[in-house]
Design a protein around this motif. Structure first.
Motif, short mmCIF file in Angstrom:
data_model
loop_
_atom_site.label_atom_id
_atom_site.label_comp_id
_atom_site.label_asym_id
_atom_site.label_seq_id
_atom_site.Cartn_x
_atom_site.Cartn_y
_atom_site.Cartn_z
N HIS A 164 0.81 -1.21 0.00
CA HIS A 164 0.00 0.00 0.00
C HIS A 164 0.85 1.27 0.00
O HIS A 164 1.95 1.30 0.55
CB HIS A 164 -0.92 0.01 1.22
CG HIS A 164 -2.10 -0.90 1.08
ND1 HIS A 164 -2.00 -2.27 1.21
CD2 HIS A 164 -3.42 -0.63 0.81
CE1 HIS A 164 -3.21 -2.80 1.03
NE2 HIS A 164 -4.07 -1.84 0.80
N TYR A 202 -4.33 -0.02 -8.61
CA TYR A 202 -3.80 1.19 -7.99
C TYR A 202 -4.68 1.67 -6.84
O TYR A 202 -4.19 2.06 -5.78
CB TYR A 202 -3.68 2.31 -9.03
CG TYR A 202 -2.58 2.14 -10.06
CD1 TYR A 202 -1.64 1.12 -9.97
CD2 TYR A 202 -2.48 3.01 -11.14
CE1 TYR A 202 -0.65 0.97 -10.92
CE2 TYR A 202 -1.49 2.88 -12.09
CZ TYR A 202 -0.57 1.87 -11.98
OH TYR A 202 0.41 1.73 -12.93
N THR A 240 -4.12 1.68 -2.32
CA THR A 240 -3.97 3.04 -1.79
C THR A 240 -4.63 3.08 -0.42
O THR A 240 -5.77 2.64 -0.26
CB THR A 240 -4.62 4.08 -2.71
OG1 THR A 240 -4.02 4.02 -4.00
CG2 THR A 240 -4.46 5.48 -2.15
N GLY A 244 -5.68 8.33 1.30
CA GLY A 244 -4.61 8.52 0.33
C GLY A 244 -5.11 9.27 -0.90
O GLY A 244 -6.32 9.40 -1.12
N HIS A 295 -4.41 10.36 -5.28
CA HIS A 295 -3.77 10.17 -6.57
C HIS A 295 -3.64 11.52 -7.27
O HIS A 295 -4.61 12.29 -7.33
CB HIS A 295 -4.59 9.22 -7.44
CG HIS A 295 -4.55 7.79 -6.99
ND1 HIS A 295 -5.12 6.76 -7.71
CD2 HIS A 295 -3.98 7.21 -5.90
CE1 HIS A 295 -4.92 5.62 -7.08
NE2 HIS A 295 -4.23 5.87 -5.97
#
Length: 272
Positions: A170, A195, A199, A203, A205
């Motif tokens: 992770h 993905y 995460t 979290g 992106h």
């Protein structure tokens, strides 16, 4: 090797829409045999590998977890071999959004997907993030290591193909700039599911993609393994996340020495 083979045969079988029974039938083995391969309980007889490779349409090297390339995958592999940094050493402006929205006031693990020559990875490491990065170009990886050494920071960098690599640990932050057009459309749903799954909660992106527009001419660089995205396509993978921003912009570029433009879709999203 057994663990890599197990993951790969499971992944490529599912990508071809085959059940364990269907694959077993084509190979002339029992479905229990295929199940044992995928659960790391056994390996197939070596004589079966060519047939498995043929059915799943993937090389034996990839099935066994080896990275082997006999052709250039990106136009940057040669560019990175010069002593100069092709993209410079100053970070992408989007890096500052990471600092703003997820400052490293605690231990944060960050993955730089397609790190190139390492300017962004080194910037993040210098600012206190625990950075892992990968790229497909050997020269880019070496320049990332060199830049990290010069600055005096640690970046865990390794070689991987974005089409083959999957997360198994992770991260708090995933960052990628100018790379995701190498992901074939057929792979995108599975890759982004991976993905997102790896995460951590809360979290984020920070990603961008090149999008196709009828009023933007094709770039002068000829990239046979590049696949432009459609407007809104990136956003569709984050319907279940909080969208902080998702602008689409036109930028001027002179990377090839020929002035041209790109349409880019950016996304900043957060997992709850």
């Amino acid at each position: 090797m057994k663990d890599k083979f197990a993951k790969n045969i499971n992944r490529y079988r599912k990508e071809k829409g085959l059940t364990q029974e269907a694959l077993a039938r084509q190979l002339g083995v029992t479905y229990q045999a295929v199940s044992k391969w995928e659960n790391e309980q056994a390996m197939p007889d070596i004589s079966l590998l060519p047939e498995i490779s043929k059915i799943l349409k993937v090389s034996v090297d990839k099935l066994l977890g080896y990275i082997s390339y006999d052709k250039q995958v990106t136009i940057y592999e040669k560019e990175y071999e010069t002593s100069q940094y092709y993209g410079g050493v100053n970070p992408n402006p989007d890096c500052y959004k990471v600092l703003e929205l997820m400052p490293p006031t605690k231990h944060l693990k960050l993955l730089d997907i397609g790190c190139g020559e390492g300017k962004n990875s080194v910037f993040f490491a210098r600012n206190g993030y625990d950075v892992t990065a990968f790229d497909i170009a050997d020269a880019g990886i070496e320049k990332t290591k060199k830049l990290a050494d010069i600055v005096g920071v640690n970046v865990k960098v390794f070689k991987a193909d974005i089409l083959d690599f999957r997360l198994s640990t992770h991260f708090d932050i995933l960052f990628s700039s100018g790379v995701l057009h190498y992901v074939k459309p057929d792979y995108r749903q599975e890759i982004f599911h991976n993905y997102k799954s790896f995460t951590n909660n809360d979290g984020m992106h920070f990603l961008n993609v090149y999008v196709q527009k009828p009023f933007i001419a094709p770039p002068p660089e000829k990239e046979p393994y590049s696949y432009l995205w459609k407007s809104g396509e990136l956003l569709s993978y984050y319907h279940d996340w909080l969208i902080e921003s998702c602008p689409e912009i036109i930028i001027d570029c002179n990377s090839s020495g020929i002035p041209h433009q790109h349409a880019i879709n950016k996304i900043i999203s957060k997992k709850y």
